[in-house]
Design a protein around this motif. Structure first.
Motif, short mmCIF file in Angstrom:
data_model
loop_
_atom_site.label_atom_id
_atom_site.label_comp_id
_atom_site.label_asym_id
_atom_site.label_seq_id
_atom_site.Cartn_x
_atom_site.Cartn_y
_atom_site.Cartn_z
N ILE A 79 0.85 -1.20 0.00
CA ILE A 79 0.00 0.00 0.00
C ILE A 79 0.88 1.25 0.00
CG2 ILE A 79 -1.73 1.32 1.29
CD1 ILE A 79 -2.73 -1.37 2.42
N ARG A 80 1.94 1.25 0.78
CA ARG A 80 2.85 2.39 0.84
C ARG A 80 3.43 2.68 -0.54
NH1 ARG A 80 5.21 0.90 4.93
NH2 ARG A 80 4.43 2.38 6.45
N GLY A 81 3.80 1.64 -1.27
CA GLY A 81 4.32 1.81 -2.63
C GLY A 81 3.29 2.43 -3.56
N ILE A 82 2.04 2.00 -3.43
CA ILE A 82 0.96 2.56 -4.27
C ILE A 82 0.72 4.03 -3.91
CG2 ILE A 82 -1.51 2.46 -4.78
CD1 ILE A 82 -1.30 -0.63 -4.36
N LEU A 83 0.63 4.31 -2.59
CA LEU A 83 0.33 5.68 -2.14
C LEU A 83 1.47 6.66 -2.45
CD1 LEU A 83 -1.44 5.10 1.30
CD2 LEU A 83 -2.48 5.52 -0.93
N SER A 84 2.68 6.18 -2.43
CA SER A 84 3.82 7.09 -2.68
C SER A 84 3.81 7.63 -4.11
CB SER A 84 5.14 6.40 -2.37
OG SER A 84 5.35 5.33 -3.27
N ASN A 85 3.07 6.98 -5.00
CA ASN A 85 2.95 7.47 -6.39
C ASN A 85 1.72 8.33 -6.59
OD1 ASN A 85 5.27 6.15 -7.36
ND2 ASN A 85 4.15 4.23 -7.44
N VAL A 127 -8.17 3.16 -3.41
CA VAL A 127 -6.89 2.95 -4.07
C VAL A 127 -6.96 1.54 -4.66
CG1 VAL A 127 -4.39 2.80 -3.78
CG2 VAL A 127 -5.70 4.43 -2.41
N ILE A 128 -6.76 1.44 -5.95
CA ILE A 128 -6.89 0.13 -6.62
C ILE A 128 -5.62 -0.68 -6.48
CG2 ILE A 128 -7.32 -1.01 -8.83
CD1 ILE A 128 -8.72 1.61 -9.69
N GLU A 129 -5.78 -1.91 -6.03
CA GLU A 129 -4.65 -2.84 -5.98
C GLU A 129 -4.69 -3.79 -7.17
OE1 GLU A 129 -2.88 -6.47 -3.28
OE2 GLU A 129 -3.92 -4.84 -2.25
N LYS A 130 -5.90 -4.25 -7.52
CA LYS A 130 -6.05 -5.20 -8.62
C LYS A 130 -7.36 -4.90 -9.35
CE LYS A 130 -7.61 -9.64 -8.67
NZ LYS A 130 -7.84 -10.91 -8.03
N GLY A 131 -7.35 -5.00 -10.67
CA GLY A 131 -8.56 -4.78 -11.46
C GLY A 131 -8.46 -3.51 -12.28
N SER A 132 -9.46 -3.32 -13.15
CA SER A 132 -9.48 -2.15 -14.04
C SER A 132 -10.89 -1.55 -14.11
CB SER A 132 -9.02 -2.55 -15.45
OG SER A 132 -7.72 -3.05 -15.41
N PRO A 133 -11.36 -0.94 -13.03
CA PRO A 133 -12.70 -0.34 -13.07
C PRO A 133 -12.75 0.83 -14.05
CG PRO A 133 -11.59 0.24 -11.03
CD PRO A 133 -10.71 -0.72 -11.75
N VAL A 134 -13.94 1.13 -14.54
CA VAL A 134 -14.11 2.24 -15.48
C VAL A 134 -14.87 3.38 -14.81
CG1 VAL A 134 -13.99 0.86 -17.58
CG2 VAL A 134 -16.20 1.20 -16.48
N CYS A 135 -14.47 4.60 -15.15
CA CYS A 135 -15.15 5.82 -14.67
C CYS A 135 -16.07 6.27 -15.79
CB CYS A 135 -14.14 6.92 -14.37
SG CYS A 135 -12.96 6.49 -13.10
N LYS A 147 -12.58 7.23 -18.34
CA LYS A 147 -11.27 6.75 -17.91
C LYS A 147 -11.37 5.29 -17.51
CE LYS A 147 -7.57 7.35 -14.59
NZ LYS A 147 -7.06 7.98 -13.43
N THR A 148 -10.34 4.55 -17.81
CA THR A 148 -10.20 3.19 -17.30
C THR A 148 -9.07 3.21 -16.28
OG1 THR A 148 -10.95 2.22 -19.39
CG2 THR A 148 -9.72 0.78 -17.91
N CYS A 149 -9.40 2.85 -15.05
CA CYS A 149 -8.42 2.89 -13.97
C CYS A 149 -7.53 1.65 -14.01
CB CYS A 149 -9.13 2.96 -12.63
SG CYS A 149 -10.13 4.44 -12.41
N GLN A 150 -6.37 1.79 -13.41
CA GLN A 150 -5.37 0.71 -13.35
C GLN A 150 -4.93 0.55 -11.89
OE1 GLN A 150 -4.57 -1.07 -16.10
NE2 GLN A 150 -6.03 0.23 -17.18
N PRO A 151 -4.31 -0.57 -11.56
CA PRO A 151 -3.77 -0.70 -10.21
C PRO A 151 -2.86 0.49 -9.86
CG PRO A 151 -3.73 -2.82 -11.31
CD PRO A 151 -4.13 -1.79 -12.34
N GLY A 152 -3.06 1.01 -8.66
CA GLY A 152 -2.30 2.17 -8.22
C GLY A 152 -3.07 3.47 -8.34
N ASP A 153 -4.15 3.48 -9.13
CA ASP A 153 -4.96 4.70 -9.28
C ASP A 153 -5.78 4.95 -8.02
OD1 ASP A 153 -4.02 5.19 -11.80
OD2 ASP A 153 -5.83 4.52 -12.85
#
Length: 183
Positions: A79-85, A127-135, A147-153
């Motif tokens: 989670i820290r790695g995802i949030l740092s971006n 915060v997305i860890e896995k999957g590709s939800p759409v906005c 928009k199509t979200c990606q892990p880390g968004d």
């Protein structure tokens, strides 16, 4: 008498009393021009609303104790790695980052499920860890993918930051694993 008038004129700077009166009137005219007021403000319609959370005797600020949901070191580091971006979290000091990480709860959304709905009040960001939800946004009466979200968004933050309704609908296209942070 001309001698006296000449001496008086010289003492006044070389101008006769008639010239002096004319100049005085001209100076008065200059004062009137300088005192002109600017045009009145232009009416632009009703003022945009201003909002804030209410405080008073019935809504006292209390000491905040953040929620803490236990996580393994491996999950916390992920989670820290995802949030740092993320622009919202990248400048947090390590102590505050840990508070945010411990406050997050893991959520799983099956394919086809709606995560947030445009226009609803927002209480969480994700915060997305896995999957590709759409906005999706309602544009010209039709829900269009913006928009199509990606892990880390991160999504859902605008409703929390500005206390506004949700700006878009987010739906899981495939199974989505996300970390939820509440207000």
């Amino acid at each position: 008498q001309e001698f006296v008038e000449g001496a008086v004129t010289a003492a006044k700077g070389g101008k006769s009393s008639k010239e002096d009166e004319d100049e005085s009137e001209e100076e008065d005219d200059d004062d009137d021009a300088a005192e002109e007021l600017p045009p009145p403000p232009v009416k632009r319609g009703p003022r945009a609303s201003v909002s804030a959370e209410a405080y008073g005797a019935w809504n006292k600020v209390k000491e905040f104790t953040p929620p803490q949901h236990a996580k393994s070191d491996e999950v916390a580091d992920k989670i820290r790695g995802i949030l740092s971006n993320s622009f919202m979290f990248s400048n947090l000091d390590p102590k505050d980052m840990t508070v945010v990480i411990l406050a997050m709860v893991q959520k799983t959304f099956p394919a086809g499920s709606r995560i947030i709905t445009e226009g609803d009040d927002g209480e969480h960001l994700y915060v997305i860890e896995k999957g590709s939800p759409v906005c999706k946004k309602l544009i010209e009466g039709e829900n269009k993918v913006v928009k199509t979200c990606q892990p880390g968004d991160v999504f859902g933050e605008l409703a929390l930051l500005y206390n506004n309704p949700r700006a878009a609908t987010v739906e899981a296209v495939d199974e989505c694993l996300a970390w939820e942070l509440d207000r």
